[in-house]
Design an enzyme around this catalytic site. Structure first.
Site, PDB file in Angstrom:
ATOM      1  N   HIS A 153       0.838  -1.214   0.000  1.00 17.49           N
ATOM      2  CA  HIS A 153       0.000   0.000   0.000  1.00 17.49           C
ATOM      3  C   HIS A 153       0.875   1.268   0.000  1.00 17.49           C
ATOM      4  CE1 HIS A 153      -3.175  -2.841   1.090  1.00 17.49           C
ATOM      5  NE2 HIS A 153      -2.353  -3.276   2.024  1.00 17.49           N
ATOM      6  N   SER A 283      15.819  18.962 -17.144  1.00 18.93           N
ATOM      7  CA  SER A 283      14.728  19.920 -17.297  1.00 18.93           C
ATOM      8  C   SER A 283      15.259  21.191 -17.935  1.00 18.93           C
ATOM      9  CB  SER A 283      14.115  20.242 -15.926  1.00 18.93           C
ATOM     10  OG  SER A 283      13.303  21.392 -15.987  1.00 18.93           O
TER      11      SER A 283
END
Length: 476
Positions: A153, A283
């Site tokens: 989870h 980037s």
């Protein structure tokens, strides 16, 4: 060949996919395979006395003499690509050209050629899977002992090892490989059965000199391809659905690996990272970025492949009676692009696994921070075994764990073991040595290391089997 970037080009024609896969699905190779099928049919009919040896030699001589420009000129006029290619092939073969395509319908040629391409494409994909498995094998062996925190989870769970975590992906790939090997036996050509699959034209053409079934067997043996017993005008379009679904299954395996890696490459975890070049730009706006572009590309391409089986399902389900042509245009797009997208994904995945950075220092930091929580299960079991009330101990440990979480959130080390050592209630049942032993995470990975060792042997066996199959194929 120089590409014209002033017109639309598919990204698969220059950006994604290997040269081998691009060549397989090229227009040239497509026509070369059509000619191969025409030649096999002509040879089989030659055994029935319909075509003489001289004519067969003239046909065979021109099998690679592809002239796409001329074929396209003819197609503009007659609006039929296979007939245009047949006219070019026939004209190149002189008088022998008049003996081509006797008794055949277009799909006798196209579907046998398509089956050959599917099988060749699957072999390239199998090779890519083996490369990824080989890279995983090395990493599983190297990191079988390196403890990491497993997550369920996306929350801290229990200790495992990095090597064992990597076996999950390898196991999925082995299942995919097994699926491909089974599916390969199901991929067959249409054979030579004519307009609606009854072989009526061939029976009349052969005039009793040989049965249509005998002719088909001879031609298909020449192609190295089996044929379906029953077909309509086309081979079962369920084959396309099964093949593209198998590719989508492999895409699911690669996507899971790449997605997991993207999570683990997050700066907040940063245990693993894909290779990042010395001059690579992450980037345009943020010079510090180390974006996981390879893993993201794998996910992007695999997501694309996952969407394609539904188109093939539609072709299989909606081909009315003996056939309709509404599958033709999408098959030209879906089949090549499914193979090319997965081919690119496999190449990327191999490179990622092979060059993957393992940040052992960060792994140990994260492990030290979260492993004590995982060991509370052992502590609870030991307390219950020594006579403590299991429910009360569960609540006590839960309260200590919540306090420990607060300390971690302040940037300090996990104090949970210390809390347990200082707790007077726990001390009634366990000694300090026993409490410390319960928090020994090295004893809580079960048989993960042994499983890694066994799995490496499974991968090795799969590679040997693949080599043997390649050898057999070469001999054939």
């Amino acid at each position: 060949m120089e590409k014209d970037f002033s017109n639309y080009l598919s990204v698969f024609s220059w950006r994604y996919g290997s040269e081998g896969m691009r060549k397989l699905f090229s227009e040239e190779e497509n026509r070369r395979k059509w000619r191969k099928v025409w030649l096999a049919l002509a040879k089989a009919q030659g055994k029935a006395g319909l075509i003489d040896v001289k004519s067969l030699k003239a046909i065979e001589k021109n099998i690679n003499n592809i002239d796409i420009k001329k074929a396209h000129e003819i197609e503009k006029e007659i609006k039929h690509d296979l007939m245009a290619e047949l006219k070019v092939f026939a004209s190149q073969s002189g008088e022998a050209g008049g003996k081509l395509h006797l008794g055949a319908t277009s799909m006798d040629i196209e579907d046998n050629a398509e089956a050959l391409k599917l099988l060749e494409g699957m072999k390239i994909i199998r090779g890519g899977i083996i490369e990824c498995l080989t890279a995983l094998e090395a990493k599983i062996s190297k990191y079988k002992n390196l403890q990491v925190m497993a997550q369920t989870h996306l929350q801290t769970a229990e200790p495992t090892t990095l090597g064992y975590r990597l076996t999950y992906y390898a196991q999925d790939l082995l299942l995919d490989l097994e699926n491909l090997n089974m599916l390969e036996k199901m991929v067959k050509g249409k054979g030579f059965k004519g307009a609606v699959g009854t072989s009526a034209a061939y029976e009349k053409l052969l005039g009793g000199k040989m049965s249509a079934q005998e002719m088909e067997k001879i031609a298909m043996k020449d192609l190295g391809l089996e044929s379906f017993e029953s077909t309509t005008q086309v081979y079962p379009r369920k084959v396309d659905f099964l093949v593209i679904s198998a590719l989508a299954s492999i895409a699911a395996t690669l996507h899971k690996f790449a997605f997991d890696l993207r999570i683990l490459q997050s700066p907040f975890i940063y245990e693993l990272a894909e290779p990042f070049g010395e001059k690579q730009v992450g980037s345009s706006a943020m010079p510090f970025k180390r974006n996981p572009i390879k893993s993201e590309r794998v996910c992007s391409l695999c997501r694309f492949v996952s969407a394609l089986p539904v188109v093939m399902w539609g072709n299989a389900a909606n081909s009315l009676l003996e056939r309709t042509l509404d599958d033709s245009a999408n098959r030209r797009i879906v089949i090549p692009e499914a193979f090319l997208a997965l081919d690119e994904s496999l190449q990327l995945t191999f490179g990622i696994i092979d060059g993957m950075s393992v940040n052992e220092l960060q792994i140990r930091r994260n492990f030290a921070k979260f492993a004590p929580f995982a060991m509370t299960e052992v502590l609870l079991v030991e307390l219950a075994r020594k006579g403590a009330d299991r429910q009360k101990m569960h609540e006590l440990i839960r309260e200590m764990s919540m306090l420990a979480w607060q300390v971690i959130l302040e940037g300090k080390e996990n104090p949970l073991q210390g809390f347990a050592l200082e707790n007077k209630t726990i001390a009634k049942y366990m000694t300090e040595k026993e409490i410390a032993g319960a928090f020994n995470s090295k004893s809580h990975i079960g048989n993960a290391i042994e499983k890694c060792e066994r799995f490496v042997k499974l991968i090795s066996e799969a590679r040997k089997t693949e080599k043997q199959q390649k050898r057999k194929g070469a001999e054939f």
